[in-house]
Design a protein around this motif. Structure first.
Motif, mmCIF file in Angstrom:
data_model
loop_
_atom_site.group_PDB
_atom_site.id
_atom_site.type_symbol
_atom_site.label_atom_id
_atom_site.label_comp_id
_atom_site.label_asym_id
_atom_site.label_seq_id
_atom_site.Cartn_x
_atom_site.Cartn_y
_atom_site.Cartn_z
ATOM 1 N N ASP A 122 0.845 -1.109 -0.132
ATOM 2 C CA ASP A 122 -0.137 0.175 0.010
ATOM 3 C C ASP A 122 0.835 1.368 0.085
ATOM 4 O O ASP A 122 1.316 1.580 0.903
ATOM 5 C CB ASP A 122 -1.023 -0.099 1.168
ATOM 6 N N ARG A 123 1.016 1.907 -1.155
ATOM 7 C CA ARG A 123 1.911 3.128 -1.331
ATOM 8 C C ARG A 123 1.606 4.481 -0.715
ATOM 9 O O ARG A 123 2.438 4.808 0.053
ATOM 10 C CB ARG A 123 1.968 3.126 -2.940
ATOM 11 N N GLU A 124 0.171 4.415 -0.587
ATOM 12 C CA GLU A 124 -0.072 5.648 0.172
ATOM 13 C C GLU A 124 0.029 5.456 1.513
ATOM 14 O O GLU A 124 0.459 6.642 2.346
ATOM 15 C CB GLU A 124 -1.606 5.872 -0.030
ATOM 16 N N GLU A 125 -0.462 4.302 2.226
ATOM 17 C CA GLU A 125 -0.081 4.240 3.760
ATOM 18 C C GLU A 125 1.271 3.807 4.009
ATOM 19 O O GLU A 125 1.550 3.380 5.067
ATOM 20 C CB GLU A 125 -1.103 3.212 4.239
ATOM 21 N N ARG A 126 2.127 3.512 2.825
ATOM 22 C CA ARG A 126 3.523 3.199 3.175
ATOM 23 C C ARG A 126 3.580 1.689 3.933
ATOM 24 O O ARG A 126 4.396 1.388 4.756
ATOM 25 C CB ARG A 126 4.188 4.194 3.789
ATOM 26 N N VAL A 127 2.934 0.906 3.599
ATOM 27 C CA VAL A 127 2.771 -0.688 3.953
ATOM 28 C C VAL A 127 3.405 -1.579 3.381
ATOM 29 O O VAL A 127 3.263 -1.577 2.252
ATOM 30 C CB VAL A 127 1.141 -1.163 4.342
ATOM 31 N N TYR A 128 4.288 -2.245 4.141
ATOM 32 C CA TYR A 128 5.124 -3.372 3.181
ATOM 33 C C TYR A 128 4.551 -4.763 4.271
ATOM 34 O O TYR A 128 4.242 -4.693 5.328
ATOM 35 C CB TYR A 128 6.644 -3.329 3.682
ATOM 36 N N ARG A 129 4.646 -5.784 3.025
ATOM 37 C CA ARG A 129 4.196 -7.226 3.891
ATOM 38 C C ARG A 129 5.350 -8.146 3.407
ATOM 39 O O ARG A 129 6.011 -8.043 2.452
ATOM 40 C CB ARG A 129 2.983 -7.756 3.106
ATOM 41 N N CYS A 130 5.581 -8.999 4.560
ATOM 42 C CA CYS A 130 6.717 -9.825 4.237
ATOM 43 C C CYS A 130 6.090 -10.950 2.997
ATOM 44 O O CYS A 130 5.091 -11.493 2.815
ATOM 45 C CB CYS A 130 6.559 -10.955 5.515
ATOM 46 N N GLN A 131 7.329 -11.187 2.137
ATOM 47 C CA GLN A 131 6.902 -11.996 0.907
ATOM 48 C C GLN A 131 6.734 -13.404 1.327
ATOM 49 O O GLN A 131 5.828 -14.075 0.394
ATOM 50 C CB GLN A 131 8.377 -11.917 0.271
ATOM 51 N N TYR A 132 6.956 -13.897 2.426
ATOM 52 C CA TYR A 132 6.669 -15.251 2.775
ATOM 53 C C TYR A 132 5.283 -15.665 3.582
ATOM 54 O O TYR A 132 4.681 -16.411 3.207
ATOM 55 C CB TYR A 132 7.856 -15.918 3.718
ATOM 56 N N CYS A 133 5.119 -14.585 4.522
ATOM 57 C CA CYS A 133 3.915 -14.884 5.289
ATOM 58 C C CYS A 133 3.143 -13.757 5.470
ATOM 59 O O CYS A 133 1.849 -13.807 5.930
ATOM 60 C CB CYS A 133 4.472 -15.347 6.890
ATOM 61 N N GLU A 134 3.279 -12.808 4.794
ATOM 62 C CA GLU A 134 2.438 -11.645 4.427
ATOM 63 C C GLU A 134 2.158 -10.702 5.706
ATOM 64 O O GLU A 134 1.125 -9.953 5.675
ATOM 65 C CB GLU A 134 1.273 -11.841 3.801
ATOM 66 N N ALA A 135 2.945 -11.020 6.710
ATOM 67 C CA ALA A 135 2.937 -9.971 7.782
ATOM 68 C C ALA A 135 3.064 -8.658 7.661
ATOM 69 O O ALA A 135 4.078 -8.258 6.833
ATOM 70 C CB ALA A 135 3.900 -10.465 8.979
ATOM 71 N N LYS A 136 2.568 -7.810 8.243
ATOM 72 C CA LYS A 136 2.558 -6.063 7.663
ATOM 73 C C LYS A 136 3.714 -5.631 8.560
ATOM 74 O O LYS A 136 3.853 -5.852 9.718
ATOM 75 C CB LYS A 136 1.029 -5.725 8.247
#
Length: 144
Positions: A122-136
């Motif tokens: 999420d570019r607007e909220e600057r959120v990254y997710r783990c590639q493996y488990c999708e943890a925020k």
């Protein structure tokens, strides 16, 4: 206060006020042999207040680290007292080994040699997710 200009090196400008030390530590500037000036809460017409890092040497800047922490930073390259290049960092699409996954069940917690890879979700909220488990993951310098 007088801070001399640098003849050769890098200036990180437009850092959100009070957050220069986070970038300083993330880039490992304490381990460098050169002079580093940390200017905090400098008056700015554009930002009100800002921080600046002046590094009197060249090194391989990890733009992903800077972009993740504060994508509004400007990187200025100085040679022989003149600005030769100005770059604006951006949020990277993917970061590798910049932060660690917080999920204790993630494969990166078990496989020690595995890279910690995060993808911008999420570019607007600057959120990254783990590639493996999708943890925020959203530990970055927030703009107000």
């Amino acid at each position: 206060m007088k801070i001399d200009s640098i003849k050769n090196g890098i200036v990180l400008d437009h850092i959100k006020a009070g957050n220069s030390m986070k970038i300083y530590n993330a880039l490992g500037l304490a381990n460098m042999e050169c002079s580093v000036a940390v200017l905090q809460r400098v008056p700015s017409k554009k930002m009100g207040k800002k921080d600046i890092l002046k590094i009197a040497d060249y090194f391989d800047i990890d733009f992903d680290v800077i972009g993740y922490m504060d994508p509004d930073v400007s990187v200025v390259i100085i040679r022989d007292g003149e600005i030769v290049e100005k770059k604006k960092v951006e949020l990277p699409e993917k970061i590798t080994n910049v932060v660690k996954c917080i999920n204790p069940r993630c494969i990166t917690s078990i496989e020690q040699e595995l890279d910690h890879v995060f993808v911008l979700s999420d570019r607007e909220e600057r959120v990254y997710r783990c590639q493996y488990c999708e943890a925020k993951q959203s530990k970055y310098i927030k703009r107000k």
